[in-house]
Scaffold this active site. Sequence first.
Site, mmCIF file in Angstrom:
data_model
loop_
_atom_site.group_PDB
_atom_site.id
_atom_site.type_symbol
_atom_site.label_atom_id
_atom_site.label_comp_id
_atom_site.label_asym_id
_atom_site.label_seq_id
_atom_site.Cartn_x
_atom_site.Cartn_y
_atom_site.Cartn_z
ATOM 1 N N SER A 91 -6.349 3.771 -1.344
ATOM 2 C CA SER A 91 -5.617 2.679 -2.011
ATOM 3 C C SER A 91 -6.535 1.764 -2.786
ATOM 4 O O SER A 91 -6.136 0.682 -3.206
ATOM 5 C CB SER A 91 -4.855 1.827 -1.000
ATOM 6 N N THR A 193 -6.037 -1.053 1.044
ATOM 7 C CA THR A 193 -6.223 -2.218 0.160
ATOM 8 C C THR A 193 -6.957 -3.294 0.923
ATOM 9 O O THR A 193 -6.558 -3.648 2.029
ATOM 10 C CB THR A 193 -4.855 -2.782 -0.279
ATOM 11 N N THR A 211 -7.722 -3.260 -5.065
ATOM 12 C CA THR A 211 -6.733 -2.221 -4.757
ATOM 13 C C THR A 211 -6.484 -1.317 -5.953
ATOM 14 O O THR A 211 -6.756 -1.701 -7.097
ATOM 15 C CB THR A 211 -5.388 -2.876 -4.356
ATOM 16 N N ARG A 221 2.029 -1.412 -14.157
ATOM 17 C CA ARG A 221 2.394 -2.294 -13.045
ATOM 18 C C ARG A 221 1.135 -2.980 -12.485
ATOM 19 O O ARG A 221 0.113 -2.350 -12.229
ATOM 20 C CB ARG A 221 3.083 -1.483 -11.944
ATOM 21 N N THR A 244 -1.799 -8.464 1.850
ATOM 22 C CA THR A 244 -1.663 -7.024 1.624
ATOM 23 C C THR A 244 -0.200 -6.653 1.813
ATOM 24 O O THR A 244 0.571 -7.405 2.399
ATOM 25 C CB THR A 244 -2.575 -6.211 2.572
ATOM 26 N N GLY A 245 0.166 -5.490 1.291
ATOM 27 C CA GLY A 245 1.561 -5.054 1.408
ATOM 28 C C GLY A 245 2.257 -5.084 0.064
ATOM 29 O O GLY A 245 1.616 -4.952 -0.983
HETATM 30 N N1 ASP Z 1 -0.635 -5.522 -2.378
HETATM 31 C C1 ASP Z 1 -0.956 -4.280 -3.037
HETATM 32 C C2 ASP Z 1 -0.111 -4.149 -4.274
HETATM 33 O O1 ASP Z 1 1.060 -4.494 -4.234
HETATM 34 C C3 ASP Z 1 -0.718 -3.080 -2.191
HETATM 35 C C4 ASP Z 1 -1.298 -3.101 -0.809
HETATM 36 O O2 ASP Z 1 -1.703 -4.108 -0.273
HETATM 37 O O3 ASP Z 1 -1.360 -2.017 -0.248
HETATM 38 O O4 ASP Z 1 -0.591 -3.641 -5.255
#
Ligand code: ASP
Length: 337
Positions: A91, A193, A211, A221, A244-245
């Site tokens: 990631s 990430t 990330t 995006r 994160t997320g």
């Molecule tokens: N926050 C990151 C994103 O939306 C993804 C992740 O944390 O895995 O790009």
Amino acid sequence: MSSRRKFLKRSTLSSFGLMTTSLFSSACASNDDKIKSNISTSKVKFPFVISTWENKKANQAAMDILVKGGNALDAVEAGVKIPEGDPEDRSVGYGGRPDRDGDVTLDSCIMDSEGNCGSVCFLEGIKHPVSVARAVMEKTPHVILAGEGAQKFALANGFQKENLLTEKSRLEWEEWKKESNYEPVINIENHDTIGMLAIDANGDISGACTTSGLAYKMKGRVGDSPIIGAGLYVDNEVGGATATGMGEAVLRSLGSFLVVELMRQGMSPAEACKEAVMRIVRKQRFDNIQVGYLAINKKGEYGSFCIHEGFNYVLTSDTGTKLNKSVFHLKVKKEKK
Ligand code: ASP
């Protein structure tokens, strides 16, 4: 509900379906009292470094700098470069999963104890976007450079253009293309990430976040990770936070800035992370996505909170490295295969 929201909601649900072990949130698994009793304040002597998920090597690289009296800014840059350069970290950086067109596009930012910050997003072909973000911070009057402009700036500043799509990622993407469902995978576990916060021997705080974003995302995006205040925020008077997320949920609530401001008003890092997560749950009405926040304050207190069980983080201090499970809002029930 807008179609984009529907998409995000659908995509996360269907991505769960793709997992070998299905994961479902148990609606009755948690309540506010239970969360409250889980939130305790943890404190550690500085210098220390803390980062999202399980990247112990990244923390070690940062700690190696901190124990020698190095500053937090150098530490977080060196730390997050570890997963950026590791093809097995899927990631982040080199080896990160591509967008739907098969291109690896990277997002990263860095912020220091003086409030300086730099960021790159939608950057292609450069293995260490965090170092480009630092160069944006130190060599330009700007905060964010994007896409072609970011790459042009990187190449003019000595970075090399490389192919970041590994064979493993390419083969997975070829497999994904067979169905071509627009389904970026938001795992609720096993992210790479990395958001990292460090406090050096002087008590100064810096942070970095990097990330490759959502796998098979739409071309162009950009998530929360390179956006100062969303994926990362540091105010050396107060503390720092990182996320994160599901980036879209963090962006809508400018989550890391919110966490720092809540700490400024007196909340502990864990309480502030909880409030920022619960605001997403309450206002955005999502509980089928993962968001996790991690925060530290000037006293050396740290804490985290996430929507779903499964988010964890690594803390490294002079007493060693420890993997911690985050306190969560919803428990995940593993279904039998
Ligand atoms: N926050 C990151 C994103 O939306 C993804 C992740 O944390 O895995 O790009």
